[in-house]
Design an enzyme around this catalytic site. Sequence first.
Site, PDB file in Angstrom:
ATOM      1  N   TYR A 172     -12.204 134.835  34.741  1.00 12.48           N
ATOM      2  CA  TYR A 172     -11.630 136.165  34.527  1.00 12.48           C
ATOM      3  C   TYR A 172     -12.076 137.036  35.712  1.00 12.48           C
ATOM      4  CZ  TYR A 172     -11.028 140.818  32.606  1.00 12.48           C
ATOM      5  OH  TYR A 172     -10.686 142.129  32.433  1.00 12.48           O
ATOM      6  N   ARG A 203     -27.664 154.150  19.858  1.00 13.55           N
ATOM      7  CA  ARG A 203     -27.669 153.287  21.057  1.00 13.55           C
ATOM      8  C   ARG A 203     -28.540 152.054  20.805  1.00 13.55           C
ATOM      9  NH1 ARG A 203     -31.099 154.025  24.923  1.00 13.55           N
ATOM     10  NH2 ARG A 203     -30.963 156.283  24.965  1.00 13.55           N
ATOM     11  N   ASP A 229     -18.083 131.886  27.572  1.00 14.18           N
ATOM     12  CA  ASP A 229     -17.081 132.876  27.180  1.00 14.18           C
ATOM     13  C   ASP A 229     -15.956 132.101  26.492  1.00 14.18           C
ATOM     14  OD1 ASP A 229     -14.920 134.599  27.007  1.00 14.18           O
ATOM     15  OD2 ASP A 229     -15.239 135.511  28.964  1.00 14.18           O
TER      16      ASP A 229
HETATM   17  C1  LIG Z   1     -11.739 135.591  29.171  1.00 15.70           C
HETATM   18  C2  LIG Z   1     -12.092 137.046  29.179  1.00 15.70           C
HETATM   19  N1  LIG Z   1     -13.382 137.394  29.097  1.00 15.70           N
HETATM   20  C3  LIG Z   1     -13.758 138.679  29.101  1.00 15.70           C
HETATM   21  C4  LIG Z   1     -12.841 139.707  29.198  1.00 15.70           C
HETATM   22  C5  LIG Z   1     -13.318 141.131  29.235  1.00 15.70           C
HETATM   23  O1  LIG Z   1     -13.195 141.725  28.006  1.00 15.70           O
HETATM   24  P1  LIG Z   1     -13.036 143.309  27.837  1.00 15.70           P
HETATM   25  O2  LIG Z   1     -11.701 143.667  28.407  1.00 15.70           O
HETATM   26  O3  LIG Z   1     -13.160 143.509  26.363  1.00 15.70           O
HETATM   27  O4  LIG Z   1     -14.135 143.949  28.615  1.00 15.70           O
HETATM   28  C6  LIG Z   1     -11.489 139.402  29.266  1.00 15.70           C
HETATM   29  C7  LIG Z   1     -10.484 140.475  29.370  1.00 15.70           C
HETATM   30  O5  LIG Z   1      -9.307 140.251  29.474  1.00 15.70           O
HETATM   31  C8  LIG Z   1     -11.102 138.033  29.275  1.00 15.70           C
HETATM   32  O6  LIG Z   1      -9.818 137.673  29.369  1.00 15.70           O
END
Ligand SMILES: Cc1ncc(COP(=O)(O)O)c(C=O)c1O
Length: 370
Positions: free
Chosen positions: A92, A39, A163
């Site tokens: 998202y 972990r 992101d």
């Molecule tokens: C732009 C974006 N960020 C984060 C995520 C989340 O990722 P995870 O599904 O691996 O938790 C997604 C999932 O589709 C996404 O499209």
Amino acid sequence: MPAGIKAHAPPIYQTSGFEYPSHVEAEAAGRGEVYIYSRDANPTEDRLAHAIAELEMTEDACIFSSGMGAISAALLTYAQAGGHVVSTEGLYGVTHAFITEHLLRFGVTHTLVAGTAQAIDGAITPATRVVHIESITNPLLRVADLDAIAAVCRARGVPLVVDATFATPLGQRPIERGALLSVHSATKYIGGHGDLLLGVVSGPKSEIAKVRKLRKLQGGSADPFAAWLALRGLRTMALRVERQVASALTVARALEHTDGVERVFYPTLPSHPDHEIAARVLDGGGAMVSFEVAGGLDGARRCYDRLRLIARAASLGDVTSLMTHPATFSHNKLSDIERRRFGISDGLLRLSIGIEDAADLVDDLRQSLG
Ligand SMILES: Cc1ncc(COP(=O)(O)O)c(C=O)c1O
């Protein structure tokens, strides 16, 4: 492993803990110099973290059990009760819920604005602890002017978390462009085969140390096998993504000349509202294409049901092409008014382009629209 033998492929340390030959090594582990427990840290996961940090041209990275694990940890590293988060509209959905519902329960307020530097500058207050953006948005693929947003965040002294999942790790390096942290859902292009869930936060050592500490407390560490699969994915990522991006452009251009298609969204097409920004902040336009079909909801359902090659499935970044219908799927919790405000029409379809032959993808779309 016998002396003199080295595995060519990365080994998997599929173990929860580590053993010591004597008290000397155990005491070193106690001082944090040797692995103790997966972990906290695991060699397979560390190998993946180092590879991604190199790719992001930064000092360090921390791997999580999913993209959401990475995003929530990045935000929690800076958020605090009484503090404020600035983010953008049309995030998202799960990130949106994390900020607007979960963080709010702990007294962290937020302002969601359009993804422009000016709007973000206007939303930052003395209480703002972090700005979080997606560098390409879902599903209309709006491209953030990362250089301008990073300049605003630096001037206002607020950490910027980006992101960059939709941009792909090859299409953009947010830290080079001035972000503090870069986040990816490694479930997508890094894994690449739709068979794992992982996330990663990259950035300077000092910040990743804070993120890693939070991961230990939260328990969001990755399984070593998933990290190993992602290491395997990384070996082919450049080839996959290069092909996916080239095919996405081919498909987008073909859709612009296909009967039954009313509008195509792809960042580097001259018809895209952000194509000039895309040319500056991205290498290529990514491998996502969205398009509006004639006939609204019925037209979209008909096209979707008639697909033969492209899979009707969520997610993105897979070697196989995937389609979703945002209005009834990822964005079905929004009211009609909100959907209209975000420009998500009933006829909109979202495509994640895989590594199939681009001509086969165009044929499949044309026959499904025919
Ligand atoms: C732009 C974006 N960020 C984060 C995520 C989340 O990722 P995870 O599904 O691996 O938790 C997604 C999932 O589709 C996404 O499209």
